[in-house]
Design a protein around this motif. Structure first.
Motif, PDB file in Angstrom:
ATOM      1  N   SER A  99       1.114  -0.563  -0.592  1.00  0.00           N
ATOM      2  CA  SER A  99       0.050   0.036  -0.121  1.00  0.00           C
ATOM      3  C   SER A  99       0.953   1.201  -0.202  1.00  0.00           C
ATOM      4  N   SER A 100      -0.029   2.427  -0.665  1.00  0.00           N
ATOM      5  CA  SER A 100       1.208   3.674  -0.642  1.00  0.00           C
ATOM      6  C   SER A 100       0.510   3.796   0.361  1.00  0.00           C
ATOM      7  N   MET A 122       5.372  -0.718   2.068  1.00  0.00           N
ATOM      8  CA  MET A 122       5.057   0.137   1.447  1.00  0.00           C
ATOM      9  C   MET A 122       6.412   0.923   0.791  1.00  0.00           C
ATOM     10  N   PRO A 123       5.799   1.942   0.044  1.00  0.00           N
ATOM     11  CA  PRO A 123       7.434   2.597  -0.778  1.00  0.00           C
ATOM     12  C   PRO A 123       8.025   3.895   0.081  1.00  0.00           C
ATOM     13  N   LYS A 173       3.710   6.415   7.163  1.00  0.00           N
ATOM     14  CA  LYS A 173       3.912   5.376   7.383  1.00  0.00           C
ATOM     15  C   LYS A 173       4.403   5.365   9.357  1.00  0.00           C
ATOM     16  N   ASP A 174       4.268   6.248   9.846  1.00  0.00           N
ATOM     17  CA  ASP A 174       3.926   6.886  10.648  1.00  0.00           C
ATOM     18  C   ASP A 174       2.481   6.395  12.012  1.00  0.00           C
ATOM     19  N   SER A 228       8.177   1.192  -7.429  1.00  0.00           N
ATOM     20  CA  SER A 228       7.668   0.864  -8.857  1.00  0.00           C
ATOM     21  C   SER A 228       5.681  -0.197  -7.870  1.00  0.00           C
ATOM     22  N   THR A 229       5.176  -0.673  -9.374  1.00  0.00           N
ATOM     23  CA  THR A 229       4.875  -2.124  -8.977  1.00  0.00           C
ATOM     24  C   THR A 229       5.835  -3.404  -8.838  1.00  0.00           C
TER      25      THR A 229
END
Length: 319
Positions: free
Chosen positions: A81-82, A104-105, A113-114, A129-130
């Motif tokens: 997930s982004s 996550m990217p 992220k937090d 990237s996917t």
């Protein structure tokens, strides 16, 4: 094992609505007379930015997590997930008391992220990237044996997202259209699922950044076109359609409209300024496309799904 070919039905949405009710908000619908006058239509903003964990994805994540058997749940859940889906899956997993891992990217907003970690989830970073996301995720599943809850290509998730528009048509009568952002298409698919069954006269429009317009190009071409790593301020809309969401898009969406980066940022600023609600860039794309295509919506009653409010306040797009 999840049946990836199963197309969710209205009864799945009804069951999802009952299942997720203890874990989500029935979010409010807000209006702005200034914006209505600007666009020449009556707009009704369904504020999923005020949802649990700050995004509509709490609906689909909660439906998936609380639909697991005890044996499945014991191994935990995992996803890539982004940001918002990972946050919401961590939220739902925390409510059930099971582990959650999110790939996550590394470029994802720090706030997202937090948020994943704040709900007890574990973040594993990948390249933006996917292909990298899916490769790293495969390693996580092999290591943990966790149940994969896809951000959108998952019938349980789509059925959960479908509960949003079920609320909207109860809250606002006589809608002519609903506009929602599209990346992978989970919310748009859920909207199509509900409206095609309960309010078939209401048109569904998808809104997409011009810089990440693979869904619009897919819609015109008649088959899925996937970009690997598009660049847009609307970070939640970078992912491509998949088979399940493509089914709903090609069968039920009226059109996919696009907006430039400047148009998205201007719409985001307008909503912040006039409506006093915090929303992320992805959520501004529908209004940006309506402003750009006033003739399509003139004189109509239009629902807009504000999908999330998890914006990185240290990196506002107009700074």
């Amino acid at each position: 094992m999840l049946d990836t070919d199963y197309i969710p039905t209205l009864s799945d949405m009804v069951e999802a609505r009952e299942r997720v009710a203890p874990h989500i908000h029935r979010t409010p619908v807000l209006t702005s007379s200034f914006i209505n006058e600007l666009v020449g239509a009556e707009l009704f903003f369904k504020c999923e930015n005020l949802q649990k964990a700050g995004a509509f994805k709490a609906r689909g994540a909660s439906n998936a997590v609380f639909g697991l058997s005890d044996a499945q749940a014991a191994k935990g859940v995992a996803t890539h997930s982004s940001g918002n889906h990972g946050t919401c899956l961590s939220y739902a997993a925390g409510r059930r008391g099971i582990p959650c891992t999110v790939v996550m990217p590394r470029t994802a907003p720090q706030a997202k992220k937090d948020a994943v970690r704040g709900y007890g989830g574990r973040v594993v970073e990948c390249e933006p990237s996917t292909s990298s996301r899916e490769a790293v995720f495969a390693e996580v599943v092999a290591e943990t044996g966790a149940e994969f809850v896809h951000p959108y290509n998952d019938w349980r998730v789509i059925a959960g997202q479908a509960t949003c528009s079920a609320e909207l048509i109860e809250q606002v009568q006589g809608l002519n259209a609903v506009v929602a952002p599209i990346g992978g298409g989970g919310m748009v698919s859920g909207t199509c699922l509900t409206l095609s069954n309960l309010a078939p006269s209401v048109k569904v429009f998808a809104a997409e950044p011009l810089n990440a317009d693979d869904a619009a190009r897919s819609f015109r071409a008649g088959h899925i076109i996937a970009d690997d790593a598009p660049e847009t301020v609307a970070d939640g809309l970078k992912v491509p359609l998949k088979e399940l969401t493509w089914h709903f898009v090609r069968n039920h969406v009226t059109d996919i409209l696009t907006a430039t980066e400047d148009e998205i940022v201007d719409a985001m600023k307008l909503i912040w300024k006039r409506m006093k609600i915090v929303m992320e860039p992805s959520s501004a794309v529908p209004l940006a496309t309506i402003i750009k295509n006033r003739d399509i919506f003139a004189g109509q009653r239009v629902g807009i799904i504000i999908t999330g409010g998890n914006v990185d306040l240290d990196k506002l797009p107009w700074n």
